[in-house]
Design a protein around this motif. Sequence first.
Motif, short mmCIF file in Angstrom:
data_model
loop_
_atom_site.label_atom_id
_atom_site.label_comp_id
_atom_site.label_asym_id
_atom_site.label_seq_id
_atom_site.Cartn_x
_atom_site.Cartn_y
_atom_site.Cartn_z
N LEU A 1 15.89 78.07 -18.78
CA LEU A 1 14.52 77.83 -18.37
C LEU A 1 14.01 76.50 -18.92
O LEU A 1 13.41 75.70 -18.20
N VAL A 2 14.27 76.23 -20.16
CA VAL A 2 13.84 74.97 -20.79
C VAL A 2 14.55 73.79 -20.14
O VAL A 2 13.92 72.77 -19.82
N LEU A 3 15.86 73.91 -19.91
CA LEU A 3 16.60 72.82 -19.25
C LEU A 3 16.09 72.59 -17.83
O LEU A 3 15.96 71.45 -17.39
N GLY A 4 15.80 73.68 -17.13
CA GLY A 4 15.25 73.55 -15.78
C GLY A 4 13.89 72.87 -15.78
O GLY A 4 13.61 72.03 -14.92
N LEU A 5 13.07 73.21 -16.76
CA LEU A 5 11.76 72.59 -16.87
C LEU A 5 11.89 71.10 -17.19
O LEU A 5 11.21 70.26 -16.58
N LEU A 6 12.78 70.76 -18.10
CA LEU A 6 13.00 69.35 -18.44
C LEU A 6 13.53 68.57 -17.23
O LEU A 6 13.12 67.43 -17.00
N ALA A 7 14.44 69.17 -16.49
CA ALA A 7 14.97 68.52 -15.29
C ALA A 7 13.85 68.31 -14.27
O ALA A 7 13.74 67.24 -13.65
N VAL B 1 13.57 61.21 -2.13
CA VAL B 1 13.70 61.80 -3.47
C VAL B 1 14.09 63.27 -3.37
O VAL B 1 14.98 63.75 -4.08
N THR B 2 13.44 64.00 -2.49
CA THR B 2 13.76 65.42 -2.32
C THR B 2 15.21 65.62 -1.90
O THR B 2 15.92 66.47 -2.44
N THR B 3 15.68 64.82 -0.95
CA THR B 3 17.06 64.93 -0.50
C THR B 3 18.03 64.59 -1.63
O THR B 3 19.04 65.27 -1.81
N ALA B 4 17.71 63.55 -2.38
CA ALA B 4 18.58 63.17 -3.51
C ALA B 4 18.65 64.28 -4.55
O ALA B 4 19.72 64.57 -5.10
N ILE B 5 17.54 64.94 -4.79
CA ILE B 5 17.52 66.04 -5.76
C ILE B 5 18.34 67.23 -5.24
O ILE B 5 19.16 67.79 -5.96
N ILE B 6 18.12 67.60 -4.00
CA ILE B 6 18.81 68.76 -3.42
C ILE B 6 20.32 68.55 -3.40
O ILE B 6 21.08 69.48 -3.65
N THR B 7 20.74 67.33 -3.12
CA THR B 7 22.18 67.07 -3.01
C THR B 7 22.84 66.71 -4.33
O THR B 7 24.06 66.57 -4.39
N SER B 8 22.05 66.56 -5.40
CA SER B 8 22.65 66.19 -6.68
C SER B 8 23.40 67.38 -7.27
O SER B 8 23.04 68.53 -7.05
N ASP B 9 24.45 67.07 -7.98
CA ASP B 9 25.20 68.13 -8.66
C ASP B 9 24.37 68.64 -9.83
O ASP B 9 23.26 68.18 -10.07
N LEU C 1 22.48 66.39 -14.57
CA LEU C 1 21.14 65.84 -14.51
C LEU C 1 21.13 64.32 -14.52
O LEU C 1 20.42 63.69 -13.73
N VAL C 2 21.91 63.71 -15.37
CA VAL C 2 21.91 62.25 -15.48
C VAL C 2 22.37 61.62 -14.17
O VAL C 2 21.74 60.68 -13.65
N THR C 3 23.46 62.13 -13.60
CA THR C 3 23.95 61.61 -12.32
C THR C 3 22.92 61.84 -11.22
O THR C 3 22.68 60.96 -10.39
N GLY C 4 22.29 63.00 -11.22
CA GLY C 4 21.27 63.30 -10.22
C GLY C 4 20.08 62.37 -10.32
O GLY C 4 19.56 61.88 -9.31
N LEU C 5 19.63 62.11 -11.54
CA LEU C 5 18.51 61.19 -11.73
C LEU C 5 18.88 59.77 -11.31
O LEU C 5 18.09 59.08 -10.67
N MET C 6 20.09 59.36 -11.66
CA MET C 6 20.54 58.01 -11.28
C MET C 6 20.62 57.88 -9.76
O MET C 6 20.18 56.86 -9.20
#
Length: 140
Positions: A4-10, A64-72, A75-80
């Motif tokens: 839950l905390v990791l999800g919130l931080l992400a 941004v939404t598409t990039a988030i949905i398709t990210s593995d 977290l770091v790779t997804g944010l990048m």
Amino acid sequence: MSELVLGLLATLAYGAVGTILMALGFVLVDLATPGKLRELIWVQGNRNASVLLASGLLGVGVIVTTAIITSDSDLVTGLMSTVVFGLAGLALMSIAFVLLDLATPGKLGEILARPEPHPAVWVSAAVHVAVSAIIAAAIT
């Protein structure tokens, strides 16, 4: 509980990246239109500038939404990837605006800053949305 905390931080991290990209989009639209965008929209109630800004922000949101949905789950790779695709989207939307300006009579920025509604704003807005949809499709 740690999930839950990791999800919130992400969520907060992706939200911050998306907000920064939308702020950059605001700046780019402000540069494309004569005068201050804040003044045009919030003081003068200019519908043309509002539609142009709204379409740009929606475009960034789609990317941004598409990039988030398709990210593995990384977290770091997804944010990048969100940053990279978001910046690419802003660049391509800006280039498309310039190309549309070159292909049409008059200065598009000046036309869109006029107080009376102008149909060119809908064409510009459609370009923003179309470019963001193309980038979103390319992400997937």
